[in-house]
Motif scaffolding. Structure first.
Motif, PDB file in Angstrom:
ATOM      1  N   SER A   1      34.663  -7.056  -2.273  1.00  0.00           N
ATOM      2  CA  SER A   1      35.902  -6.954  -1.502  1.00  0.00           C
ATOM      3  C   SER A   1      35.943  -5.705  -0.636  1.00  0.00           C
ATOM      4  O   SER A   1      36.222  -5.783   0.562  1.00  0.00           O
ATOM      5  CB  SER A   1      37.116  -6.965  -2.437  1.00  0.00           C
ATOM      6  N   VAL A   2      35.636  -4.550  -1.253  1.00  0.00           N
ATOM      7  CA  VAL A   2      35.753  -3.286  -0.525  1.00  0.00           C
ATOM      8  C   VAL A   2      34.585  -3.093   0.440  1.00  0.00           C
ATOM      9  O   VAL A   2      34.783  -2.829   1.640  1.00  0.00           O
ATOM     10  CB  VAL A   2      35.845  -2.109  -1.515  1.00  0.00           C
ATOM     11  N   HIS A   3      33.348  -3.246  -0.074  1.00  0.00           N
ATOM     12  CA  HIS A   3      32.176  -2.957   0.763  1.00  0.00           C
ATOM     13  C   HIS A   3      31.759  -4.138   1.639  1.00  0.00           C
ATOM     14  O   HIS A   3      31.503  -3.960   2.831  1.00  0.00           O
ATOM     15  CB  HIS A   3      31.002  -2.518  -0.128  1.00  0.00           C
TER      16      HIS A   3
ATOM     17  N   SER B   1      40.626  -9.240  -2.896  1.00  0.00           N
ATOM     18  CA  SER B   1      40.721  -8.562  -4.186  1.00  0.00           C
ATOM     19  C   SER B   1      41.989  -8.944  -4.950  1.00  0.00           C
ATOM     20  O   SER B   1      42.056  -8.754  -6.155  1.00  0.00           O
ATOM     21  CB  SER B   1      40.688  -7.043  -3.992  1.00  0.00           C
ATOM     22  N   ILE B   2      42.996  -9.469  -4.253  1.00  0.00           N
ATOM     23  CA  ILE B   2      44.263  -9.856  -4.871  1.00  0.00           C
ATOM     24  C   ILE B   2      44.444 -11.359  -4.726  1.00  0.00           C
ATOM     25  O   ILE B   2      44.274 -11.924  -3.643  1.00  0.00           O
ATOM     26  CB  ILE B   2      45.448  -9.110  -4.229  1.00  0.00           C
ATOM     27  N   TYR B   3      44.782 -12.011  -5.826  1.00  0.00           N
ATOM     28  CA  TYR B   3      44.977 -13.459  -5.852  1.00  0.00           C
ATOM     29  C   TYR B   3      46.348 -13.793  -5.259  1.00  0.00           C
ATOM     30  O   TYR B   3      47.381 -13.315  -5.731  1.00  0.00           O
ATOM     31  CB  TYR B   3      44.874 -13.967  -7.287  1.00  0.00           C
TER      32      TYR B   3
ATOM     33  N   LEU C   1      34.195  -3.916 -10.771  1.00  0.00           N
ATOM     34  CA  LEU C   1      32.894  -3.784 -10.105  1.00  0.00           C
ATOM     35  C   LEU C   1      32.736  -4.827  -9.002  1.00  0.00           C
ATOM     36  O   LEU C   1      32.277  -4.512  -7.887  1.00  0.00           O
ATOM     37  CB  LEU C   1      31.769  -3.931 -11.135  1.00  0.00           C
ATOM     38  N   LEU C   2      33.122  -6.069  -9.279  1.00  0.00           N
ATOM     39  CA  LEU C   2      33.038  -7.110  -8.254  1.00  0.00           C
ATOM     40  C   LEU C   2      33.978  -6.833  -7.093  1.00  0.00           C
ATOM     41  O   LEU C   2      33.643  -7.103  -5.930  1.00  0.00           O
ATOM     42  CB  LEU C   2      33.349  -8.479  -8.867  1.00  0.00           C
ATOM     43  N   ILE C   3      35.151  -6.305  -7.390  1.00  0.00           N
ATOM     44  CA  ILE C   3      36.092  -5.967  -6.316  1.00  0.00           C
ATOM     45  C   ILE C   3      35.512  -4.890  -5.404  1.00  0.00           C
ATOM     46  O   ILE C   3      35.591  -4.989  -4.165  1.00  0.00           O
ATOM     47  CB  ILE C   3      37.442  -5.507  -6.915  1.00  0.00           C
ATOM     48  N   VAL C   4      34.903  -3.866  -6.010  1.00  0.00           N
ATOM     49  CA  VAL C   4      34.322  -2.782  -5.207  1.00  0.00           C
ATOM     50  C   VAL C   4      33.187  -3.302  -4.330  1.00  0.00           C
ATOM     51  O   VAL C   4      33.076  -2.949  -3.141  1.00  0.00           O
ATOM     52  CB  VAL C   4      33.823  -1.650  -6.132  1.00  0.00           C
ATOM     53  N   ILE C   5      32.345  -4.179  -4.893  1.00  0.00           N
ATOM     54  CA  ILE C   5      31.174  -4.644  -4.148  1.00  0.00           C
ATOM     55  C   ILE C   5      31.555  -5.697  -3.114  1.00  0.00           C
ATOM     56  O   ILE C   5      31.241  -5.560  -1.910  1.00  0.00           O
ATOM     57  CB  ILE C   5      30.112  -5.204  -5.111  1.00  0.00           C
TER      58      ILE C   5
END
Length: 335
Positions: free
Chosen positions: A173-175, A181-183, A167-171
């Protein structure tokens, strides 16, 4: 206290030996073969020589004794060599990974900083957040703050970390594009810009794990504080004219920390074990991901070593929690 500590250390030796035997037998008796990934065209005699080269041609008890000796004698010397730059382990037989053909402790030492950066920091942040929230929620029971704290704690404890991470990645990183999103495990912090980049890539995995840890610890802190706020010694302390801050933060808090110390101490080995799911979600190249990779590759020496390291840490921090009991509560005497 010293006598108790020494006695517990001595008793931990047979405990660890029994745990090591169980781990070794379970993994040895598990289905799978280290040569299963090899091509089927390999002749049986060549496959058997490969097994012998991996040390599987010896009896089970001989392999167990060799593994124990290497783990307790050789590998600690390897760790000392990495830390202090000595050469104690030079020329000695090492535990070797079947998957990478590299010394296991060298791989663990390489992966450990990534795990400590992310999982260790998240645990510290979670504890620092959970303790004041638990204290205030108990002191202001049924208030708006208590209800919000209860809701957030239940949410953080109930929602799995893989869902929160995605969910955090979508919010973000993506949006929004605020955080990666990748360490990036290859990032070297040698400048201010790289330091900021390191902080940015740590924000989301640290927040996911800190939320989960804080939710659990804050509930224990709240429940323990509520048990002590209604005790007779609290009313006596208030009747003597002590300020409310002294009553709560000195008398009540010290007695309430007893069960919380156990939860915090037993959670520390999880830091070294890594957050397996979260490391997979954010591609953190840490100990948790190393364990998953070793299991998938049927790398028994790596799985046995990592699992036993976790067992040693659990026994160690159980001892630390027992010692802290005597520090927090003067009524407890072990000698």
């Amino acid at each position: 206290m010293l006598t108790f500590t020494i006695r517990r250390l001595v008793l931990s030796i047979p405990t660890l030996l029994l745990i090591s035997l169980v781990i070794f037998l379970l993994l040895e008796l598990a289905p799978g073969d280290p040569t299963a990934a090899q091509p089927l065209t390999i002749p049986p005699e060549v496959r058997e020589r490969l097994r012998e080269a991996l040390g599987l041609g010896e009896p089970l008890h001989v392999r167990f004794v060799k593994w124990i000796v290497q783990f307790f004698w050789v590998e600690p010397q390897v760790l000392i060599d990495h830390v202090f730059g000595t050469t104690f382990s030079e020329g000695k037989q090492r535990l070797i990974s079947w998957q990478t053909r590299s010394p296991i402790m060298d791989i663990v030492v390489q992966r450990m900083p990534q795990t400590l950066w992310v999982v260790g920091l998240s645990y510290v942040v979670g504890v620092l957040i959970a303790l004041p929230i638990g204290i205030l929620s108990a002191y202001r029971q049924y208030s708006i703050f208590d209800q919000i704290g209860t809701f957030v704690s239940m949410l953080g404890f109930s929602v799995p970390t893989f869902f929160t991470g995605v969910l955090l990645i979508v919010i973000f990183s993506v949006h929004l594009g605020w955080f990666p999103s990748i360490y990036d495990t290859t990032l070297v912090v040698n400048s201010w810009d790289n330091f900021l980049a390191q902080l940015r890539q740590m924000v989301m995995p640290v927040f996911v794990l800190a939320l989960f840890n804080a939710a659990q610890i804050s509930r224990f802190m709240r429940a323990s504080m509520l048990d002590n706020l209604n005790q007779d010694y609290v009313r006596t302390a208030r009747a003597k004219g002590l300020s409310e801050r002294v009553v709560v933060l000195v008398h009540v808090l010290r007695n309430s920390m007893m069960p919380v110390v156990t939860v915090i101490a037993l959670g520390v080995p999880q830091v070294f074990g890594g957050a397996i799911i979260t490391e997979q979600v954010f591609k953190v190249n840490g100990i948790g991901q190393l364990l998953i990779t070793a299991i998938q590759a049927n790398d028994l020496p790596m799985v046995q070593t990592l699992t036993f390291i976790f067992a040693v840490l659990i026994v160690l921090f159980n001892l630390i929690a027992d010692v802290l009991y005597g520090v927090l509560d003067p009524r407890i005497r072990y000698d």
